[in-house]
Write a protein that holds these residues in place. Sequence first.
Motif, PDB file in Angstrom:
ATOM      1  N   ARG A  94       0.806  -1.225   0.000  1.00 56.83           N
ATOM      2  CA  ARG A  94       0.000   0.000   0.000  1.00 56.83           C
ATOM      3  C   ARG A  94       0.839   1.275   0.000  1.00 56.83           C
ATOM      4  NH1 ARG A  94      -2.922  -0.258   4.626  1.00 56.83           N
ATOM      5  NH2 ARG A  94      -4.358   1.280   3.830  1.00 56.83           N
ATOM      6  N   ALA A  96       1.307   2.702  -2.549  1.00 53.18           N
ATOM      7  CA  ALA A  96       0.629   3.493  -3.581  1.00 53.18           C
ATOM      8  C   ALA A  96      -0.006   4.735  -2.959  1.00 53.18           C
ATOM      9  CB  ALA A  96      -0.435   2.651  -4.284  1.00 53.18           C
ATOM     10  N   LEU A  97      -0.403   4.630  -1.688  1.00 52.81           N
ATOM     11  CA  LEU A  97      -0.956   5.799  -0.987  1.00 52.81           C
ATOM     12  C   LEU A  97       0.015   6.967  -1.056  1.00 52.81           C
ATOM     13  CD1 LEU A  97      -2.458   4.362   2.340  1.00 52.81           C
ATOM     14  CD2 LEU A  97      -3.728   5.526   0.553  1.00 52.81           C
ATOM     15  N   TYR A 100       0.906   8.049  -5.028  1.00 53.96           N
ATOM     16  CA  TYR A 100      -0.090   8.830  -5.753  1.00 53.96           C
ATOM     17  C   TYR A 100      -0.552  10.065  -4.985  1.00 53.96           C
ATOM     18  CZ  TYR A 100       0.220   5.026  -8.981  1.00 53.96           C
ATOM     19  OH  TYR A 100       0.718   4.106  -9.862  1.00 53.96           O
ATOM     20  N   PRO A 104      -0.316  13.232  -8.051  1.00 54.80           N
ATOM     21  CA  PRO A 104      -1.736  13.003  -8.360  1.00 54.80           C
ATOM     22  C   PRO A 104      -2.028  12.852  -9.852  1.00 54.80           C
ATOM     23  CG  PRO A 104      -1.405  15.129  -7.256  1.00 54.80           C
ATOM     24  CD  PRO A 104      -0.055  14.555  -7.486  1.00 54.80           C
ATOM     25  N   HIS A 105      -1.101  13.279 -10.704  1.00 59.94           N
ATOM     26  CA  HIS A 105      -1.280  13.002 -12.133  1.00 59.94           C
ATOM     27  C   HIS A 105      -0.772  11.594 -12.347  1.00 59.94           C
ATOM     28  CE1 HIS A 105      -2.173  17.199 -12.849  1.00 59.94           C
ATOM     29  NE2 HIS A 105      -1.241  17.441 -11.966  1.00 59.94           N
ATOM     30  N   ARG A 106      -1.663  10.652 -12.065  1.00 59.61           N
ATOM     31  CA  ARG A 106      -1.203   9.274 -11.883  1.00 59.61           C
ATOM     32  C   ARG A 106      -0.577   8.648 -13.104  1.00 59.61           C
ATOM     33  NH1 ARG A 106      -6.092   6.513  -8.615  1.00 59.61           N
ATOM     34  NH2 ARG A 106      -6.446   8.200  -7.134  1.00 59.61           N
ATOM     35  N   ILE A 253      -5.089   4.535 -12.962  1.00 60.11           N
ATOM     36  CA  ILE A 253      -5.457   5.947 -13.016  1.00 60.11           C
ATOM     37  C   ILE A 253      -6.845   6.179 -12.413  1.00 60.11           C
ATOM     38  CG2 ILE A 253      -6.062   7.806 -14.622  1.00 60.11           C
ATOM     39  CD1 ILE A 253      -3.720   6.689 -16.384  1.00 60.11           C
ATOM     40  N   ARG A 254      -7.762   5.233 -12.641  1.00 59.70           N
ATOM     41  CA  ARG A 254      -9.151   5.440 -12.204  1.00 59.70           C
ATOM     42  C   ARG A 254      -9.408   4.970 -10.783  1.00 59.70           C
ATOM     43  NH1 ARG A 254     -11.954   3.776 -17.575  1.00 59.70           N
ATOM     44  NH2 ARG A 254     -11.312   5.581 -18.818  1.00 59.70           N
ATOM     45  N   LYS A 255      -8.646   4.000 -10.341  1.00 61.54           N
ATOM     46  CA  LYS A 255      -8.863   3.316  -9.074  1.00 61.54           C
ATOM     47  C   LYS A 255      -8.835   4.254  -7.858  1.00 61.54           C
ATOM     48  CE  LYS A 255      -6.280  -0.489  -6.985  1.00 61.54           C
ATOM     49  NZ  LYS A 255      -6.644  -1.865  -7.097  1.00 61.54           N
ATOM     50  N   ASP A 256      -9.683   3.969  -6.866  1.00 59.08           N
ATOM     51  CA  ASP A 256      -9.539   4.626  -5.571  1.00 59.08           C
ATOM     52  C   ASP A 256      -8.392   3.934  -4.854  1.00 59.08           C
ATOM     53  OD1 ASP A 256     -11.648   6.249  -6.070  1.00 59.08           O
ATOM     54  OD2 ASP A 256     -12.963   5.428  -4.529  1.00 59.08           O
ATOM     55  N   VAL A 257      -7.452   4.698  -4.324  1.00 64.18           N
ATOM     56  CA  VAL A 257      -6.316   4.090  -3.625  1.00 64.18           C
ATOM     57  C   VAL A 257      -6.680   3.949  -2.150  1.00 64.18           C
ATOM     58  CG1 VAL A 257      -3.854   4.256  -3.175  1.00 64.18           C
ATOM     59  CG2 VAL A 257      -4.796   5.295  -5.228  1.00 64.18           C
ATOM     60  N   ASN A 258      -6.620   2.739  -1.632  1.00 69.53           N
ATOM     61  CA  ASN A 258      -7.005   2.528  -0.233  1.00 69.53           C
ATOM     62  C   ASN A 258      -5.835   2.101   0.625  1.00 69.53           C
ATOM     63  OD1 ASN A 258      -9.822   3.102  -0.130  1.00 69.53           O
ATOM     64  ND2 ASN A 258     -10.068   1.355  -1.496  1.00 69.53           N
TER      65      ASN A 258
END
Lengths: 258, 237
Positions: A94, A96-97, A100, A104-106, A253-258
């Motif tokens: 994780r 990725a939190l 990204y 933010p421009h993933r 790019i679209r995914k919510d990062v959790n």
Amino acid sequence: MTDTHLPVTDITTTDLRRTPFHRLLCVEARKLVDTRCGSIVASILLVLVLASIVSRGVVFGPDLHTLVGTAGIGYGTLLPVLGILSVTGEWVHRTALTTYALEPHRWRVPAARCLLSLIVAVAASLFALLVAVPVTGVVANVRNVPATWEITPFMLAGWTGTNVLLVVAGLALGMLLLNAPAAIVIWLSAPVLWSVVKRLGAGGEVAAEWLDLNSTTSPLAAGDMTGGDAARLAVSTIFWIVVPLTVGALRVIRKDVN
Amino acid sequence: MIEFSHVSKVYRNVKALDDVSFTVEAGSITGFVGPNGAGKSTALRILVGLARPTTGTATVLGRPYTELGCPGLQVGTLLDAGAQHPGRTGREVLTLGAMMLGLPKSRVDEILDLVGLSGGESRRAVGGYSLGMRQRLGVGHALLGRPRVLVLDEPANGLDPQGIQWMRGLLRDLADLGSTVLLSTHLLHEVEQVADHIVMIGRGRVLARGTVGELGRGRSLEQTFLELTADADRSAA
Ligand SMILES: Nc1ncnc2c1ncn2[C@@H]1O[C@H](COP(=O)(O)OP(=O)(O)OP(=O)(O)O)[C@@H](O)[C@H]1O
Ligand SMILES: [Mg+2]
């Protein structure tokens, strides 16, 4: 509290400048090898390349082309694994939190990783050449036989291109599956799987002929492509690289990062 | 400074946030409190562009976070101290952050010093860190770029009493220097002592907001909190 932790004053236009792409590239390069796992895979690869070139030279004799090509075995397997580990690790651990949140421009992150794969594959190919040249010379000297230096720039470029394609394909597979064990197993067992598919009758043979990246890249690596070879290479590249990379990047790019 | 405007977030059949609106003023510490599953983490992730709101907008420094360019220099975030690669050292985590923000390597040592991680500890893999050490590392990472806004999800979680006191002092100092802090927490006694403002949420809705004094109404924050969340549960049932 010292003033080194003071927040800076008003927002300025320079603050709104994006992170330069080369920084992303450097960070991603570092992330490839700065974990225990990454550094182990990278050192194994280094040792493997050195050892395989030297031993092949001793056994096979001083032929530069053969010796350079020997490194390709390690490059086709372990370099993609390094790429797979770096992309899948982001989601397993994780991190990725952080990645990204800082970018933010993933789309720039997968873009940096693709470019990095290309740079690493080219650098690794040059490294193999750099090792193979002295080994060829030394073996020829010790054995007192003439060395074969024949290697055309065309061959070298084709072989380098093959390494690039294989490394990017590994990265694409990792991005598509976002699961290291699955991606690594598929990657490493692909040659066996294709040899099974080939025996599944005419259909299987055609599928393997057009889609098995290892066999479609071999004319490229050998530096003697025909028109048909190029078509097969293009089809397998779309299947292994373009499609998974696009699907994987769009999802990230679209995914919510959790 | 931070503004949530009618933010809703629906996950398949769960309404994680329901028309959430509130603002956080510059130079203050705002505690974001609510029971488990209230939607705190979801709101903070939306604020920093990691999740997309179903409807509504969240802005920081007057614009969407994703438009901030190099956002780590404006907004420091700690969303989950546990989200670290276990095979990376603490120092390496900060080094990567400093590289990304274009800061000199010396900044890493400054931060290690600030959050109280020793040289030896910083060279160990994060996998072997205690939760408190991870929180310190995470807060340090958030502070790398000297951001004027801090967004912290449960930063006091796992800290010992000394650690909590340290964190309280650190946040107070930063706010006094002009930083804006939004932190989520379950620790009501703690937040009462450090925060200027409180936003309470339950089941995705803002239940109350105001200064600590206004919400306590002479009682403890905890009593108000339990009453309000019980009401929210009853009306939801
Ligand atoms: N990725 C997701 N997919 C589906 N549901 C989710 C997801 N993330 C959060 N939720 C749901 O949204 C609601 C709010 O969760 P959230 O994590 O924001 O709460 P929280 O206030 O941070 O809780 P806690 O105090 O336990 O950290 C919960 O019901 C949760 O199950
Ligand atoms: Mg939470």
